[in-house]
Design an enzyme around this catalytic site. Structure first.
Site, PDB file in Angstrom:
ATOM      1  N   ASP A 270      42.356  40.531  32.892  1.00  0.00           N
ATOM      2  CA  ASP A 270      41.507  39.701  32.040  1.00  0.00           C
ATOM      3  C   ASP A 270      42.173  38.326  31.938  1.00  0.00           C
ATOM      4  O   ASP A 270      42.473  37.717  32.948  1.00  0.00           O
ATOM      5  CB  ASP A 270      41.303  40.373  30.688  1.00  0.00           C
ATOM      6  N   ASP A 274      44.554  34.455  25.894  1.00  0.00           N
ATOM      7  CA  ASP A 274      43.267  34.220  25.244  1.00  0.00           C
ATOM      8  C   ASP A 274      43.469  34.049  23.743  1.00  0.00           C
ATOM      9  O   ASP A 274      44.257  34.781  23.112  1.00  0.00           O
ATOM     10  CB  ASP A 274      42.304  35.366  25.518  1.00  0.00           C
ATOM     11  N   ARG A 326      38.864  28.382  33.512  1.00  0.00           N
ATOM     12  CA  ARG A 326      39.301  28.520  32.109  1.00  0.00           C
ATOM     13  C   ARG A 326      40.708  27.993  31.890  1.00  0.00           C
ATOM     14  O   ARG A 326      41.607  28.709  31.448  1.00  0.00           O
ATOM     15  CB  ARG A 326      39.220  29.969  31.635  1.00  0.00           C
TER      16      ARG A 326
END
Length: 454
Positions: A270, A274, A326
Site C-alpha cells: 500500500d 500515509d 502520490r
C-alpha cells in the site's frame, strides 16, 4: 541509494511455512545506562534525546514534538528483535498508551520473526480454506464479472489477512521516540501504525517491504485493481508526529518485479507513509522514498469532511526516487512541500504524477528540484483530483538554472480541462531556512535517509 545491512533479511522465505535458524531465541529488551528526567534534554549525539526544533514544520506548532524525551529510566529500552521492539512499545496494549517511552533499535529485525527465532511466511498465515490459485479461478472477471468478491473464499482471504496483521502490524502510542542505532537498523516486512496518538518521533530507520500476502481484488477500482493492507508507516487520528531520516522502500519486491493477474499488477504494497483520518501537525523531513508506486496519501477520502481543519503537514528535504504517484496526494490539508529532490527516472514505466491536488487541498510548494527521465514532462508532475488551487514557486527541472526556473503550475494548466488557481489561503510560518533550489540535490543526497545522522 539504499543503506547496507537490510538486504540479507529481505531475501527470506515467502515460500515455505516456517524456517528456523540461528536468530536470537528470546527477545532482548535492555535498558541502556539509567537516565533521569532532568537528563532528557536535546543532545547532539544521543538521537533519542533530540526533539523537534521550534520552527521545523507543522509538527513544531501548538506545543511542539518531543516524543519520549521525558521517559523514566525503566521506560528506556534497547532492542534487537521484532518481539523485543513490540514489547518495548507496549505490545498489544500500545494503541492508546500514553507512557513516555524511548526505544533504541540496534539491528535490522524482520516482522515475520517468531519468539523462537523462526520466520513465518505467507503459507503460515494462510487460512486452510484459502489459496491464491483458487482465488484467481473464482473471481476471474471473465466469469465473475464486475461484482465485488464475496463468499467463503473471500472470507478466507480476509481471515488470512487478519492472521498476518496480528504478526506484522505494531502500534505506537503517545509520547514515544523510536530511533535506530547506527546505520544498519530497520524493520523488514512490518507495518508501524500510529493511531490515536500524540507526540511521536520516528528516526534513523530503514523500513522496507510491508508485504501483504493476501491482496484483495476490486473490480470497480478504476476498472479493476489489486489493493493491499499494509503501509510501511500509517498515521491515523494522530497529532504532533515527526518522521525524520527514515528510508522507506519495497525492498526485494519493487513494483516492476510483481506479477500480473487479471491484467493488473498484483500489488502487495500500500503506501510508504500515509497520513489520514484527521491527523494533524506532522513534519516529514530528510527521508528517502524509493522504488514504490503509491507513496503518500494525505487525507483518506473526499467524503471524510471531518478532515477539514486538520492534515497540516510539512515535507522538506526528502528524496523521491523511482516512484509512481502520490508524492504526495492531498485532500483538505494545508501542506507545505519545500526543498525536496524528485529523481524520477520512470524505470519500470509506472510513473503517473507527483503532486495530487484533491478536494479542498491547499498545497504550497517551494524550491523543489526535479530530475525527469525520458518521456516525462513537467506538465505531468501535477494532477488534479478535484482540487481548486496549488501555489508553487522556485521549481527546477532537469538542471534548469536560476534564470530558467520552470513554472510547474503553468505547465499543468496549459492543457488542463480544469485549471488550478495559483494562490493558497494560508501562510507558511512554521519552517526553517528554505534553501536555494540548485543546492537541493546535493543536500538531500548527502543527508537524507537512515544512517545519515551523526
Amino acid at each position: 541509494m539504499h543503506k547496507a545491512g537490510i538486504t540479507a533479511l529481505l531475501a527470506v522465505g515467502l515460500t515455505a511455512a516456517t524456517i528456523t535458524g540461528p536468530v536470537q531465541a528470546e527477545p532482548t529488551v535492555r535498558p541502556p545506562q539509567p537516565q533521569s528526567r532532568e537528563a532528557a534534554t536535546p543532545s547532539q549525539h544521543d538521537l533519542g534525546q533530540q526533539v523537534l526544533s521550534d520552527s521545523d514544520g507543522w509538527a513544531s506548532a501548538e506545543g511542539g514534538t518531543t516524543g519520549g524525551a521525558a521517559a523514566a529510566p525503566e521506560n528506556i529500552y534497547r532492542v534487537n528483535t521484532w518481539q523485543g521492539l513490540r514489547d518495548a512499545l507496549g505490545g498489544d496494549s500500545a494503541r492508546g498508551d500514553t507512557t513516555d517511552r524511548m526505544i533504541y533499535l540496534d539491528s535490522t529485525v524482520n516482522a515475520n520473526e517468531t519468539t523462537n527465532g523462526g520466520l513465518l511466511t505467507c503459507a503460515a498465515y494462510a487460512d486452510p480454506s484459502y489459496s491464491l490459485e483458487a482465488y484467481l479461478n473464482q473471481y476471474d472477471p471473465a466469469t465473475w464479472g464486475a461484482n465485488n468478491p464475496t463468499g467463503p473464499l473471500e472470507e478466507a482471504r480476509d481471515r488470512s489477512n487478519g492472521i498476518q496483521d496480528d504478526q506484522v502490524r505494531q502500534y505506537i502510542g503517545s509520547n514515544v521516540t523510536l530511533v535506530g542505532v547506527g546505520d544498519t537498523s530497520g524493520i523488514v516486512n512490518g507495518s508501524l501504525t500510529i493511531r490515536g496518538s500524540d507526540n511521536v518521533i520516528v528516526r534513523n530507520l530503514e523500513i522496507a517491504d510491508a508485504y501483504d500476502c493476501f491482496p484483495a481484488w476490486d473490480p470497480n477500482d478504476f476498472g479493476g485493481n489489486w489493493n493491499s493492507e499494509f503501509d510501511n508507516i500509517s498515521i491515523f487520528e494522530s497529532t504532533h508526529v515527526w518522521i525524520d531520516h527514515v528510508s522507506l522502500n519495497d525492498g526485494e519486491n519493487p513494483p516492476e518485479s510483481l506479477p500480473t493477474y487479471f491484467g493488473q499488477k498484483y500489488e502487495v504494497h500500500d503506501g510508504l507513509l500515509d497520513i489520514t483520518n484527521e491527523s494533524d501537525l506532522v513534519t516529514v523531513s530528510w527521508n528517502t522514498f524509493t522504488d514504490h508506486d503509491k507513496v503518500m496519501i494525505i487525507g483518506s477520502s473526499d467524503s471524510r469532511t471531518t478532515d477539514r481543519g486538520a492534515l497540516r503537514v510539512t515535507l522538506h528535504h526528502n528524496l523521491f526516487e523511482n516512484t509512481g504517484q502520490r508524492t504526495p496526494r492531498v485532500r483538505f490539508g494545508q501542506v507545505h512541500i519545500y526543498n525536496n529532490y524528485y529523481n524520477e527516472t520512470n524505470e519500470g514505466g509506472y510513473y503517473q504524477y507527483g503532486w495530487g491536488a484533491g478536494k479542498e487541498s491547499e498545497i504550497l510548494a517551494e524550491n523543489n528540484y526535479f530530475e525527469l527521465g525520458d518521456g516525462l514532462e513537467a506538465s505531468a508532475l501535477i494532477h488534479n483530483w478535484g482540487g481548486t488551487m496549488l501555489e508553487e514557486r522556485g521549481s527546477f527541472v532537469n538542471g534548469s538554472s536560476k534564470h530558467q526556473r520552470v513554472d510547474l503550475l503553468a505547465a499543468y494548466n496549459t492543457n488542463a480541462d480544469i485549471p488550478l488557481g495559483d494562490s493558497v489561503t494560508w501562510d507558511a510560518t512554521h519552517h526553517e531556512r528554505i534553501e536555494p533550489t540548485q543546492s537541493v540535490p546535493k543536500l538531500v543526497l548527502k543527508h537524507a535517509g537512515s544512517g545519515a545522522l551523526e
